[in-house]
Design an enzyme around this catalytic site. Structure first.
Site, PDB file in Angstrom:
ATOM      1  N   THR A   1      26.616  49.850  26.964  1.00  0.00           N
ATOM      2  CA  THR A   1      27.515  51.001  26.799  1.00  0.00           C
ATOM      3  C   THR A   1      28.844  50.547  26.208  1.00  0.00           C
ATOM      4  O   THR A   1      29.325  49.459  26.531  1.00  0.00           O
ATOM      5  CB  THR A   1      27.759  51.639  28.182  1.00  0.00           C
TER       6      THR A   1
ATOM      7  N   THR B   1      31.036  48.651  21.061  1.00  0.00           N
ATOM      8  CA  THR B   1      30.233  47.587  20.431  1.00  0.00           C
ATOM      9  C   THR B   1      28.750  47.903  20.602  1.00  0.00           C
ATOM     10  O   THR B   1      27.959  47.744  19.661  1.00  0.00           O
ATOM     11  CB  THR B   1      30.580  46.215  21.049  1.00  0.00           C
TER      12      THR B   1
ATOM     13  N   GLY C   1      28.122  44.932  25.355  1.00  0.00           N
ATOM     14  CA  GLY C   1      29.446  44.381  25.112  1.00  0.00           C
ATOM     15  C   GLY C   1      30.080  43.865  26.390  1.00  0.00           C
ATOM     16  O   GLY C   1      29.434  43.782  27.441  1.00  0.00           O
TER      17      GLY C   1
ATOM     18  N   GLU D   1      24.765  48.979  34.110  1.00  0.00           N
ATOM     19  CA  GLU D   1      24.712  47.800  33.224  1.00  0.00           C
ATOM     20  C   GLU D   1      24.228  46.580  34.008  1.00  0.00           C
ATOM     21  O   GLU D   1      23.404  45.791  33.519  1.00  0.00           O
ATOM     22  CB  GLU D   1      26.097  47.527  32.637  1.00  0.00           C
TER      23      GLU D   1
ATOM     24  N   LYS E   1      37.797  39.236  22.948  1.00  0.00           N
ATOM     25  CA  LYS E   1      37.275  39.292  24.324  1.00  0.00           C
ATOM     26  C   LYS E   1      37.115  37.897  24.953  1.00  0.00           C
ATOM     27  O   LYS E   1      36.872  37.782  26.146  1.00  0.00           O
ATOM     28  CB  LYS E   1      35.917  40.003  24.333  1.00  0.00           C
TER      29      LYS E   1
HETATM   30  C1  5RP Z   1      31.265  49.596  29.602  1.00  0.00           C
HETATM   31  C2  5RP Z   1      31.408  48.151  29.303  1.00  0.00           C
HETATM   32  C3  5RP Z   1      31.639  47.771  27.880  1.00  0.00           C
HETATM   33  O1  5RP Z   1      30.662  46.858  27.505  1.00  0.00           O
HETATM   34  C4  5RP Z   1      32.993  47.141  27.759  1.00  0.00           C
HETATM   35  O2  5RP Z   1      33.960  48.031  28.263  1.00  0.00           O
HETATM   36  C5  5RP Z   1      33.304  46.790  26.302  1.00  0.00           C
HETATM   37  O3  5RP Z   1      33.452  47.963  25.558  1.00  0.00           O
HETATM   38  P1  5RP Z   1      33.747  47.945  24.016  1.00  0.00           P
HETATM   39  O4  5RP Z   1      32.526  47.422  23.340  1.00  0.00           O
HETATM   40  O5  5RP Z   1      34.037  49.389  23.690  1.00  0.00           O
HETATM   41  O6  5RP Z   1      34.949  47.075  23.764  1.00  0.00           O
HETATM   42  O7  5RP Z   1      31.339  47.303  30.149  1.00  0.00           O
HETATM   43  O8  5RP Z   1      31.186  49.832  30.977  1.00  0.00           O
END
Ligand code: 5RP
Length: 224
Positions: free
Chosen positions: A32, A35, A86, A107, A125
């Site tokens: 989710t 990414t 992600g 997740e 990240k």
């Molecule tokens: C959602 C998550 C996402 O993987 C995390 O927040 C990264 O998000 P993004 O890809 O929008 O930076 O853990 O619960």
């Protein structure tokens, strides 16, 4: 390159990584966030080359269905070779903080089932030590104050995420100021608080592979 271009590059790299290992019976776990959304869009171009997916959130399920990809209930699948998702932070052990999108519990469940967890993220990240990003904790609503007090005892500064209800009907506390020197222990300690559903540390089950989008291309990191 923009952050979105870096995310798009790692999403494509994840598709390139898993595709040769998929067949018409394969089911892929899908994460989710922004990414993961790029991954969904890239994966959709190959939707005839695998059976379907398991989604880690309602938002992801909706996007997958819009692409015409069959979405299965996790309970009706026995094998998941890959989970692709992600992260909000990743260290060099591939321990992660996740849950910025409030989908951490589903997740973590899908990641637990998958044989290989492929994490996709842009270079921002990557961190030496987890914790600058506030740690999301999913909490049963009636336990909010109790859990918050226990999190303060662990040295954190919990903040209620206003206006957010998870797909499981719970609330999120974002915990600031934690010193995460031992992510495996902290993950277990927070999960042991009565009323916590789970927390966003993915350390007991870290990623197996981290595809990191950098200005110099996609870096591949495996767990040491
Ligand atoms: C959602 C998550 C996402 O993987 C995390 O927040 C990264 O998000 P993004 O890809 O929008 O930076 O853990 O619960």
């Amino acid at each position: 390159m923009t952050q979105d271009q870096l995310k798009q590059a790692v999403a494509q790299a994840a598709v390139d990584h898993i595709l040769p290992k998929l067949d018409s019976k394969s089911i892929v776990g899908v994460g989710t966030g922004s990414t993961a959304n790029f991954f969904i869009d890239a994966l959709a171009r190959h939707k005839t080359e695998f059976d379907g997916v398991v989604a880690s959130s309602e938002a992801t399920a909706t996007r997958l269905k819009q692409h015409g990809i069959p979405v299965y209930d996790l309970n009706s699948t026995s094998e998941l070779e890959f989970y692709v998702d992600g992260a909000d932070e990743a260290d060099h052990h591939l321990h992660l903080i996740k849950g910025g999108g409030a989908a951490l519990t589903r997740e973590k469940i899908v990641a637990a089932v998958a044989r290989t967890f492929v994490c996709i993220a842009d270079a921002s990240k990557r961190v030496p030590v987890l914790g600058a990003f506030p740690l999301p904790v999913e909490v049963i609503p009636m336990a909010r104050s109790h859990v918050a007090r226990q999190l303060v005892k662990l040295g954190g500064d919990p903040v209620y995420r206003d206006g957010v209800t998870t797909d499981n009907g719970n609330i999120i506390l974002d915990v600031y100021s934690l010193s995460i020197t031992d992510p495996v222990k902290l993950e277990a300690d927070i999960n042991a608080i009565v009323g916590v559903v789970t927390n966003g540390l993915f350390a007991a089950r870290p990623a197996d592979l981290l595809l990191l989008g950098t200005e110099n291309g996609v870096e591949t990191l495996t767990r040491s």
